[in-house]
Design an enzyme around this catalytic site. Structure first.
Site, mmCIF file in Angstrom:
data_model
loop_
_atom_site.group_PDB
_atom_site.id
_atom_site.type_symbol
_atom_site.label_atom_id
_atom_site.label_comp_id
_atom_site.label_asym_id
_atom_site.label_seq_id
_atom_site.Cartn_x
_atom_site.Cartn_y
_atom_site.Cartn_z
ATOM 1 N N CYS A 148 -0.366 6.130 4.600
ATOM 2 C CA CYS A 148 -1.300 5.846 3.510
ATOM 3 C C CYS A 148 -0.546 5.745 2.185
ATOM 4 C CB CYS A 148 -2.371 6.929 3.410
ATOM 5 S SG CYS A 148 -3.513 6.630 2.025
ATOM 6 N N LYS A 186 1.375 6.835 12.680
ATOM 7 C CA LYS A 186 1.196 5.561 11.951
ATOM 8 C C LYS A 186 2.012 5.676 10.676
ATOM 9 C CE LYS A 186 -0.984 1.727 10.467
ATOM 10 N NZ LYS A 186 -1.878 1.749 9.342
ATOM 11 N N ASP A 216 -1.209 -7.988 8.302
ATOM 12 C CA ASP A 216 -1.401 -9.434 8.104
ATOM 13 C C ASP A 216 -1.887 -10.214 9.325
ATOM 14 O OD1 ASP A 216 -0.471 -8.952 5.572
ATOM 15 O OD2 ASP A 216 1.404 -10.049 5.784
ATOM 16 N N ASN A 233 1.525 -3.745 12.830
ATOM 17 C CA ASN A 233 0.344 -3.778 11.967
ATOM 18 C C ASN A 233 0.707 -4.488 10.664
ATOM 19 O OD1 ASN A 233 -1.109 -1.472 9.699
ATOM 20 N ND2 ASN A 233 -2.316 -2.932 10.856
#
Length: 333
Positions: A105, A144, A209, A207
């Site tokens: 994030c 992630k 676009d 991950n």
């Protein structure tokens, strides 16, 4: 399915499409729609470790997961290793299939405290925190993350290897640095370098676009990832998963959803949001989806303005009915 990708012992399909964890987006109502339209794996919105430990209502509510969603991962974030370990144990009690750690994030209030992508400035801490979480739970742990903090710290190939060495079972990589936020083009070449590292033996998901079926196929073929995580392209358009999967199998496009189908899904989304989070939050948090649900409709501005300013649930349903009736006979967009 012999060629199924596995996250630990969890089979997730031959080439899975994952719904990215997105704050105020990937809640149970939206996840239900994405599952219905082809998402193979989903993650909850990211959940604050501090919030879970304090038993904060908003954080605890995000632990709500349902049998029809499986396989599903709960995602947590935080900067304190002890709190993250404890939060991981609390999240594991909700019985997800996977526990995911948010190291990606980029938002200032998260990353500047050293959580999310902020931990990319302290790789040893990132590795230690991950090791502690892996030890604390009996679920497959995934991560992630991003390529690095900035252009000069793109250490993702080494970082991924070190995270695998302490026990993660899959990694999803967004092809930008924290400094880039969501600007510029995602660089998948480093994601491919992670996948092609001969020491890596866990699934690597890309991950960033991917917003058309053609791009999904091109990036799968060019970069060799094990699956693709979809974020912004799914907002207000849960059909994206089946469209990409169908194109990947057949080289053909599925028909676009009709106006009636778009209205039906928008209505269902709003109904489920009302049930799950109450009128005020449902109204506010569903607004961001409407532009995408009805993207491309001619002369839609007045409807959109009304949808994003209306504060009464019954009136929102009435506007959706008006849209369906007002665009009868319009070509599919």
């Amino acid at each position: 399915m012999s060629d199924a990708v596995k996250i630990g012992n969890v089979e997730v399909g031959e080439f899975p499409f994952l719904l990215a964890p997105m704050e105020d987006v990937s809640d149970p109502p939206f996840r239900a729609l994405c599952k219905q339209h082809g998402a193979d794996v989903m993650y909850t919105e990211f959940i604050s470790s501090e919030g879970l430990i304090r038993d904060a209502a908003k954080s605890v509510q995000k632990l709500d997961i349902f049998e029809y969603e499986r396989p599903i991962g709960i995602q947590i974030f935080g900067y304190d290793i002890d709190n993250m370990r404890e939060a991981a144990s609390i999240a594991a009690e909700a019985n997800p299939d996977i526990l995911d750690i948010n190291y990606g994030c980029p938002v200032k209030k998260v990353s500047c405290k050293g959580a999310g992508a902020g931990i990319l400035r302290d790789i040893p801490k990132m590795v230690s925190m991950t090791a502690e979480i892996v030890k604390a739970v009996d679920k497959p742990v995934t991560v992630k993350t991003r390529l690095g903090w900035d252009e000069n710290t793109k250490y993702i190939v080494d970082v991924a290897e070190r995270l695998q060495d302490v026990g993660i079972k899959a990694i999803s990589i967004h092809g930008r640095t924290r400094k880039q936020m969501y600007k510029g083009e995602a660089d998948w070449s480093l994601i491919a370098d992670v996948k092609n590292n001969p020491r890596m033996n866990i699934p690597v998901f890309g991950n960033g676009d991917i917003d058309t079926p053609e791009k999904a196929v091109e990036y799968r073929n060019r970069y060799g990832v094990d699956g693709i995580m979809i974020g912004r392209a799914s907002i207000g358009y849960p059909w994206v998963f089946n469209e990409m999967k169908h194109y990947m199998k057949t080289g053909e496009h599925l028909p676009k959803p009709t106006i009636a189908e778009r209205v039906a899904v928008a209505r269902k989304h709003f109904e489920m949001s009302l049930d799950w989070k109450g009128e005020r939050l449902a109204i506010n948090e569903t607004r961001r989806h409407y532009t995408s649900y009805f993207k491309g409709l001619p002369n839609f501005k007045e409807y959109r303005t009304r949808l994003v300013t209306e504060d009464d649930a019954e009136n929102v349903f009435a506007i959706l009915r008006e849209i369906e009736e007002g665009y009868v006979g319009e070509p599919v967009i």
